[in-house]
Each structure stands twice: as C-alpha cells, then as structure tokens.
Design an enzyme around this catalytic site. Structure first.
Site, mmCIF file in Angstrom:
data_model
loop_
_atom_site.group_PDB
_atom_site.id
_atom_site.type_symbol
_atom_site.label_atom_id
_atom_site.label_comp_id
_atom_site.label_asym_id
_atom_site.label_seq_id
_atom_site.Cartn_x
_atom_site.Cartn_y
_atom_site.Cartn_z
ATOM 1 C CD GLN A 128 -3.246 -4.767 6.318
ATOM 2 O OE1 GLN A 128 -3.053 -3.450 5.874
ATOM 3 N NE2 GLN A 128 -4.305 -5.680 6.064
ATOM 4 C CG ASP A 156 -9.250 0.347 5.396
ATOM 5 O OD1 ASP A 156 -9.823 -0.036 3.915
ATOM 6 O OD2 ASP A 156 -8.880 -0.507 5.862
ATOM 7 C CE LYS A 170 -4.016 -2.031 1.981
ATOM 8 N NZ LYS A 170 -4.740 -2.866 3.187
#
Ligand code: NAP
Length: 281
Positions: free
Chosen positions: A97, A120, A53
C-alpha cells in the site's frame, strides 16, 4: 439532459460474481488464489483501503494475508518480506500500500515484487507491457475506469478522450488504455493553461487530479462520458470527487459518482488481476 449514472458498485457486483466463480474453480483444483497486502505505518486512509481489499478477497473466495508493520520498518526488512512472499506458493499477488514512509524508496519496493505477482501493475515491466500492447497486469484504477467506459457500450474509435492528470498510477496508464481502444487522447496536467478548452472538445473525460470542482458543467461537452477518479472532501467533510457532480450530470451523457464509482472498481480489478496471476502460475 440528465446523465446515466455509471455505478461502480453495480458493475463491481457483476465482475465480482465472475471473480468468485473463477476463484472457486481454482480452489477446487487446489490452487486458491492468494493476495498479500502489506501496510507500513498507520495512515488512516491506507488502513481503510487495505481493510476493504482484504474484505473483498474474503467475500469472493480469495485467500489473503494482511501484514501490518510499524512506520519504522527498515527498507531492507520490507524487501526481505517481499522476497519471502515472492517465494510463497500460496500467494499469487503482492500489493504494497502506498504511500510508504519517506525512508523507503517506493521504486525499489515495487521492483522487488516478482513480475508474476505484480497485481497492482506498477512495475516498470508492467508499464512497458501496457505501453507496447503486450498482455500483462494493468494498474487497477485505470483498468476499472476502462471497464466503466466499456459498460456504456460506446465505441471509442474516433472519439476524443481527455485525461486530466498524468501520474504513473492513474493518468498515464489511463491515457494508454484509451489509446489502445482507438480513442484520440489528450493528457492535461497542472501546466495546461486552459483546461476547459480541451475538456469541452472531449467525448470522454477522466478526471484524476485530487482537487474538488476541477471539472465543472461548463467544461463538459453535452453527452460526454465523465469518469471521476478523484477522492476529496467537501466543506462538510463528505467524500467527493474532482467533478462538480450535481451540475455535471445535467450536461454529461454518462457520469460516475463519488463514492460508488471508481473506488469499488479499483478493488474489483485487483481481484481480477490476482485471479489472473493464479491462473497463470
Ligand atoms: P497525483 O499523483 O497527485 O497526480 C495528480 C495529477 O493531477 C498530476 O498529474 C497533476 O499535474 C494534475 N493536476 C494537479 N492540478 C491540476 C490542475 N489544476 N489542472 C490539471 N491537472 C492538475 O494523484 P493520483 O495518484 O493520480 O490520484 C489522483 C486522484 O485520484 C486523487 O484524488 C487520488 O486520491 C484519487 N485516486 C483514486 C483512486 C480510487 O480508487 N478511487 C485510486 C487512485 C487515485 P502535474 O503532473 O503537473 O503535477
């Protein structure tokens, strides 16, 4: 029949080129899009994901910060860091994460992220926006799957889509996105008695289970679009999805591979969401 391959790698290249242009335009106005990625603990798969990422940000002109913490980080300290990033004008998107260590409540963490920076798309607000059809951040994996389905040019109105899996991050938002695109949607899960009965009727199948060979060729309607979200390993330790790709590609009309399918698209849509967050800010 041999299916057309929906390459997430190729589609990502096209979308990332647009991302890079939008990032450059924002940077020229003094607002380089910025993503903060937080990793708690040393889960090997998570380390690879966050590295990819951050690299994708660097490759496409986005600013990024990677904050790594020991697995012993307290929930309170993590929430404090999120609060600081919420107030940092150089950061437009925040990603924590998953999975987090057991002592940290993931719901509390997700809800602590400013809704303006929830790239997200996991917060209750983002889920509600998706459910009600309001604009907002769409979860990156199903958002990427939709782009892959759209790339086939097939109009989903009147088509039957089957989603295998009902997680909050993949299965459920995937079903809502397909519904929004006017498909008739069936969601299957571990309690579905005869999975093949449903998938054989489907014009589109999205497999998001995490179990090898969940979808085999005999379960696919000839010509169907098959999107494989799963990440598994075969008996040789090689990366594979939920679909028996070698056989399924002889029946499907379009099929996404693993690797090189949904994985790169997930990261691409994270970049898109971060750009949108910066543009809106
Ligand atoms: P998850 O939370 O474990 O959900 C898996 C779903 O599959 C659950 O809804 C489960 O049903 C269902 N399921 C399990 N066994 C089944 C069976 N035999 N038949 C039908 N349904 C079954 O996983 P997830 O987070 O959604 O992820 C799914 C897969 O996608 C994993 O392999 C994950 O690593 C991968 N993934 C890939 C990406 C990417 O970027 N490529 C991103 C996210 C996830 P119940 O609800 O009844 O338990």
């Amino acid at each position: 029949m041999t299916a057309q391959i929906i390459s997430g790698t190729e589609l990502s290249k096209q979308i990332r080129a647009e991302v890079a242009q939008r990032a450059a335009a924002l940077t020229a106005k003094g607002k380089q899009p910025g993503l903060a990625v937080i990793l708690v603990g040393d889960d090997p798969a998570s380390q690879v994901y966050v590295r990819n990422k951050v690299k994708a940000c660097a490759d496409n002109g986005l600013h990024s910060v990677l904050e790594k913490y020991d697995a012993t980080l307290s929930e309170a300290d993590l929430l404090k860091r999120i609060d600081a990033l919420n107030n940092d004008p150089a950061i437009h998107g925040i990603l924590v994460q998953m999975p987090l260590p057991k002592h940290i409540d993931p719901h509390k963490v997700i809800e602590a992220i400013s809704t303006k920076k929830d790239v997200d798309g996991y917060s209750v607000l983002s889920a509600g926006e998706l459910m009600t059809g309001l604009p907002g951040f769409r979860p990156c994996t199903p958002y990427g799957c939709m782009k892959m389905i759209e790339s086939t040019g097939v109009n989903l109105r009147g088509k039957h889509a089957v989603v295998i899996g009902r997680s909050n991050t993949v299965g459920k938002p995937m079903a809502l996105l397909l519904l929004q695109a006017n498909a008739t949607v069936t969601i299957c899960h571990s309690g579905t008695p005869d999975l093949g009965y449903h998938t054989r009727q489907a014009d589109i199948v999205v497999a998001a289970v995490g179990r090898r060979n969940t979808l085999t060729a005999d379960m696919i309607k000839p010509g169907a679009i098959v999107i494989d979200v799963g990440i598994n390993q075969d008996e040789n330790g090689k990366l594979c999805g939920d679909v028996d790709f070698a056989q399924a590609k002889e029946v499907a009309g379009y099929i996404s591979p693993v690797p090189g399918g949904v994985g790169p698209m997930t990261i691409t849509m994270l970049l898109v969401n971060t750009i949108e967050a910066a543009e809106r800010s």
